[in-house]
Write a protein that holds these residues in place. Structure first.
Motif, PDB file in Angstrom:
ATOM      1  N   TYR A  36       0.911  -1.193   0.039  1.00 25.03           N
ATOM      2  CA  TYR A  36      -0.058   0.042  -0.061  1.00 25.03           C
ATOM      3  C   TYR A  36       1.182   1.224  -0.181  1.00 25.03           C
ATOM      4  O   TYR A  36       1.873   1.324   0.505  1.00 25.03           O
ATOM      5  CB  TYR A  36      -0.768   0.076   1.183  1.00 25.03           C
ATOM      6  CG  TYR A  36      -2.010  -0.636   1.246  1.00 25.03           C
ATOM      7  CD1 TYR A  36      -1.964  -2.297   1.395  1.00 25.03           C
ATOM      8  CD2 TYR A  36      -3.335  -0.338   1.057  1.00 25.03           C
ATOM      9  CE1 TYR A  36      -2.974  -2.946   1.360  1.00 25.03           C
ATOM     10  CE2 TYR A  36      -4.493  -1.157   1.077  1.00 25.03           C
ATOM     11  CZ  TYR A  36      -4.278  -2.395   1.015  1.00 25.03           C
ATOM     12  OH  TYR A  36      -5.484  -3.263   1.083  1.00 25.03           O
ATOM     13  N   GLY A  96      -9.165 -11.367  -0.384  1.00 20.88           N
ATOM     14  CA  GLY A  96     -10.945 -10.940  -0.443  1.00 20.88           C
ATOM     15  C   GLY A  96     -11.336 -10.249   0.712  1.00 20.88           C
ATOM     16  O   GLY A  96     -12.232 -11.003   1.584  1.00 20.88           O
ATOM     17  N   ALA A  97     -10.668  -9.128   1.215  1.00 15.67           N
ATOM     18  CA  ALA A  97     -11.205  -8.475   2.193  1.00 15.67           C
ATOM     19  C   ALA A  97     -11.044  -9.240   3.590  1.00 15.67           C
ATOM     20  O   ALA A  97     -11.967  -9.249   4.357  1.00 15.67           O
ATOM     21  CB  ALA A  97     -12.717  -8.025   1.861  1.00 15.67           C
ATOM     22  N   GLN A  98      -9.925  -9.865   3.886  1.00 14.45           N
ATOM     23  CA  GLN A  98      -9.841 -10.696   4.863  1.00 14.45           C
ATOM     24  C   GLN A  98      -8.937  -9.816   5.724  1.00 14.45           C
ATOM     25  O   GLN A  98      -8.137  -8.741   5.402  1.00 14.45           O
ATOM     26  CB  GLN A  98      -8.929 -11.949   4.835  1.00 14.45           C
ATOM     27  CG  GLN A  98      -9.986 -12.821   3.811  1.00 14.45           C
ATOM     28  CD  GLN A  98     -11.288 -13.348   4.405  1.00 14.45           C
ATOM     29  OE1 GLN A  98     -11.201 -13.369   5.750  1.00 14.45           O
ATOM     30  NE2 GLN A  98     -12.152 -13.781   3.717  1.00 14.45           N
TER      31      GLN A  98
ATOM     32  N   THR B  31     -17.634  -6.073   3.830  1.00  9.18           N
ATOM     33  CA  THR B  31     -16.775  -6.187   4.700  1.00  9.18           C
ATOM     34  C   THR B  31     -16.299  -4.641   5.161  1.00  9.18           C
ATOM     35  O   THR B  31     -15.942  -3.999   4.260  1.00  9.18           O
ATOM     36  CB  THR B  31     -15.509  -7.002   4.653  1.00  9.18           C
ATOM     37  OG1 THR B  31     -16.193  -8.491   4.273  1.00  9.18           O
ATOM     38  CG2 THR B  31     -14.824  -7.505   5.766  1.00  9.18           C
ATOM     39  N   PHE B  33     -13.725  -2.606   8.052  1.00  5.18           N
ATOM     40  CA  PHE B  33     -12.617  -2.415   8.725  1.00  5.18           C
ATOM     41  C   PHE B  33     -12.441  -1.150   9.567  1.00  5.18           C
ATOM     42  O   PHE B  33     -12.508  -0.196   8.959  1.00  5.18           O
ATOM     43  CB  PHE B  33     -11.260  -2.945   8.442  1.00  5.18           C
ATOM     44  CG  PHE B  33     -11.316  -4.188   7.585  1.00  5.18           C
ATOM     45  CD1 PHE B  33     -11.890  -4.241   6.363  1.00  5.18           C
ATOM     46  CD2 PHE B  33     -10.782  -5.491   8.050  1.00  5.18           C
ATOM     47  CE1 PHE B  33     -11.883  -5.359   5.500  1.00  5.18           C
ATOM     48  CE2 PHE B  33     -10.747  -6.841   7.311  1.00  5.18           C
ATOM     49  CZ  PHE B  33     -11.195  -6.551   6.253  1.00  5.18           C
ATOM     50  N   TYR B  48     -13.551  -5.725  12.767  1.00  7.94           N
ATOM     51  CA  TYR B  48     -14.232  -5.658  11.474  1.00  7.94           C
ATOM     52  C   TYR B  48     -15.390  -6.458  11.415  1.00  7.94           C
ATOM     53  O   TYR B  48     -15.649  -7.153  12.529  1.00  7.94           O
ATOM     54  CB  TYR B  48     -13.219  -6.054  10.289  1.00  7.94           C
ATOM     55  CG  TYR B  48     -12.924  -7.621  10.329  1.00  7.94           C
ATOM     56  CD1 TYR B  48     -11.745  -8.230  10.952  1.00  7.94           C
ATOM     57  CD2 TYR B  48     -13.379  -8.514   9.186  1.00  7.94           C
ATOM     58  CE1 TYR B  48     -11.666  -9.591  10.947  1.00  7.94           C
ATOM     59  CE2 TYR B  48     -12.999  -9.696   9.002  1.00  7.94           C
ATOM     60  CZ  TYR B  48     -12.107 -10.247   9.871  1.00  7.94           C
ATOM     61  OH  TYR B  48     -11.775 -11.890   9.910  1.00  7.94           O
ATOM     62  N   ARG B  50     -18.456  -8.204   9.031  1.00  6.99           N
ATOM     63  CA  ARG B  50     -18.800  -8.873   7.398  1.00  6.99           C
ATOM     64  C   ARG B  50     -20.554  -9.069   7.750  1.00  6.99           C
ATOM     65  O   ARG B  50     -20.951  -9.410   8.540  1.00  6.99           O
ATOM     66  CB  ARG B  50     -18.138 -10.225   7.194  1.00  6.99           C
ATOM     67  CG  ARG B  50     -18.845 -10.896   5.984  1.00  6.99           C
ATOM     68  CD  ARG B  50     -17.768 -11.498   5.404  1.00  6.99           C
ATOM     69  NE  ARG B  50     -16.637 -10.894   4.897  1.00  6.99           N
ATOM     70  CZ  ARG B  50     -15.315 -11.355   5.231  1.00  6.99           C
ATOM     71  NH1 ARG B  50     -15.127 -12.738   6.129  1.00  6.99           N
ATOM     72  NH2 ARG B  50     -14.247 -10.676   5.018  1.00  6.99           N
ATOM     73  N   GLY B  95     -14.279  -3.835   1.991  1.00 11.97           N
ATOM     74  CA  GLY B  95     -13.823  -4.468   0.600  1.00 11.97           C
ATOM     75  C   GLY B  95     -15.174  -5.697   0.515  1.00 11.97           C
ATOM     76  O   GLY B  95     -16.050  -5.708   1.213  1.00 11.97           O
ATOM     77  N   LYS B  96     -14.894  -6.474  -0.494  1.00  8.44           N
ATOM     78  CA  LYS B  96     -15.992  -7.543  -0.635  1.00  8.44           C
ATOM     79  C   LYS B  96     -15.334  -8.944  -0.422  1.00  8.44           C
ATOM     80  O   LYS B  96     -14.161  -9.386  -0.768  1.00  8.44           O
ATOM     81  CB  LYS B  96     -16.263  -7.605  -1.921  1.00  8.44           C
ATOM     82  CG  LYS B  96     -17.207  -6.594  -2.760  1.00  8.44           C
ATOM     83  CD  LYS B  96     -17.503  -6.761  -4.121  1.00  8.44           C
ATOM     84  CE  LYS B  96     -18.570  -5.919  -4.799  1.00  8.44           C
ATOM     85  NZ  LYS B  96     -18.732  -6.066  -6.273  1.00  8.44           N
ATOM     86  N   SER B  97     -15.828  -9.962   0.449  1.00  7.93           N
ATOM     87  CA  SER B  97     -15.381 -10.885   0.757  1.00  7.93           C
ATOM     88  C   SER B  97     -15.515 -11.860  -0.558  1.00  7.93           C
ATOM     89  O   SER B  97     -16.325 -11.793  -1.218  1.00  7.93           O
ATOM     90  CB  SER B  97     -15.942 -11.645   2.031  1.00  7.93           C
ATOM     91  OG  SER B  97     -17.354 -12.037   1.545  1.00  7.93           O
ATOM     92  N   GLN B 103      -8.890  -4.395   0.576  1.00  6.18           N
ATOM     93  CA  GLN B 103      -9.405  -3.254   1.298  1.00  6.18           C
ATOM     94  C   GLN B 103      -9.209  -1.978   0.555  1.00  6.18           C
ATOM     95  O   GLN B 103      -8.146  -1.637   0.217  1.00  6.18           O
ATOM     96  CB  GLN B 103      -9.139  -3.207   2.621  1.00  6.18           C
ATOM     97  CG  GLN B 103      -9.341  -4.795   3.268  1.00  6.18           C
ATOM     98  CD  GLN B 103      -8.544  -4.696   4.778  1.00  6.18           C
ATOM     99  OE1 GLN B 103      -8.323  -3.758   5.434  1.00  6.18           O
ATOM    100  NE2 GLN B 103      -8.245  -6.005   5.102  1.00  6.18           N
TER     101      GLN B 103
END
Lengths: 112, 114
Positions: A36, A96-98, B31, B33, B48, B50, B95-97, B103
């Motif tokens: 980033y 995936g947005a984890q 999602t 955060f 976070y 979901r 974001g999209k899981s 993110q």
């Protein structure tokens, strides 16, 4: 000891130089690696992501992952003053947005 | 150009006061955060969500911090009572899981507790 280690710098180089930014990590479960870029008083923005080991190139930027050494790098070729920012590495076991684990960030200045 | 928005951008308050920060995630992202960034600690995950349900808030001091998603377009982070050590920049990201994207961060709320 932190899961992700990144030298905070600051790092100052002349315009046109090749810049190398690095992170080391301890968690072997990390599979996805991101870089980033954060400009002053802005939120971080995704620059690149890679999966597992290997290289990925995008214009002047190359991301490199060496899972055997638990070491990742970001190279910037032909660096420009507009590249001056803080660069943060981030890692995750899944994509995936984890949940991401971030490095401290390296503050980079490119001098004209 | 879809973006995460955060309000307020800057907040100065006295110790002991309640602080509420708001975040509007990108439409369609499921999602959300909350992070805190300081010079000493860097970027730390606080909590976070979901699909509006809290998944992990282990990074958040439970006695004074709370995070909620009243609906899919709004996430809030509240500090009560605030302390000087809470001074930091608080970022929201969405974001999209299950997708390859990760993110996307908002511009942050810069909090100063005097």
């Amino acid at each position: 000891q932190k899961e992700v280690e990144q030298d905070p710098g600051p790092l100052s180089v002349p315009e046109g130089a090749i810049v190398s930014l690095n992170c080391t990590y301890s968690n072997s479960a990390f599979q996805y690696f991101m870089w980033y870029r954060q400009y002053s008083r802005k939120g971080p923005e995704l620059l690149m992501y890679t999966y597992s080991s290997g290289n990925k190139e995008d214009g002047r930027f190359t991301a490199q992952v060496d899972k055997s050494s638990k070491y990742i790098s970001l190279f910037i070729r032909d660096s420009q003053p507009s590249d001056s920012a803080t660069y943060l590495c981030a890692m995750s076991g899944t994509l995936g947005a984890q949940k991401l684990v971030f490095g401290q960030g390296t503050r980079l200045t490119i001098n004209p | 150009d879809a973006r995460v928005t955060q309000t307020p951008r800057d907040k100065v308050t006295e110790m002991g006061q309640e602080v509420t920060m708001r975040c509007q995630p990108i439409l369609g992202h499921n999602t959300v955060f909350w992070y805190r960034q300081t010079m000493m600690q860097g970027l730390e995950l606080l909590a976070y969500f979901r699909n509006r349900a809290p998944l992990d808030d282990s990074g958040m001091p439970k006695d004074r911090f709370s995070a909620e998603m009243p609906d899919a377009t709004l996430a809030t982070l509240k500090i009560q009572p605030s302390e000087p050590r809470d001074s930091a920049v608080y970022f929201c990201a969405s974001g999209k899981s299950g997708w390859t994207d990760t993110q996307y961060f908002g511009p942050g709320t810069r909090l100063t507790v005097l």
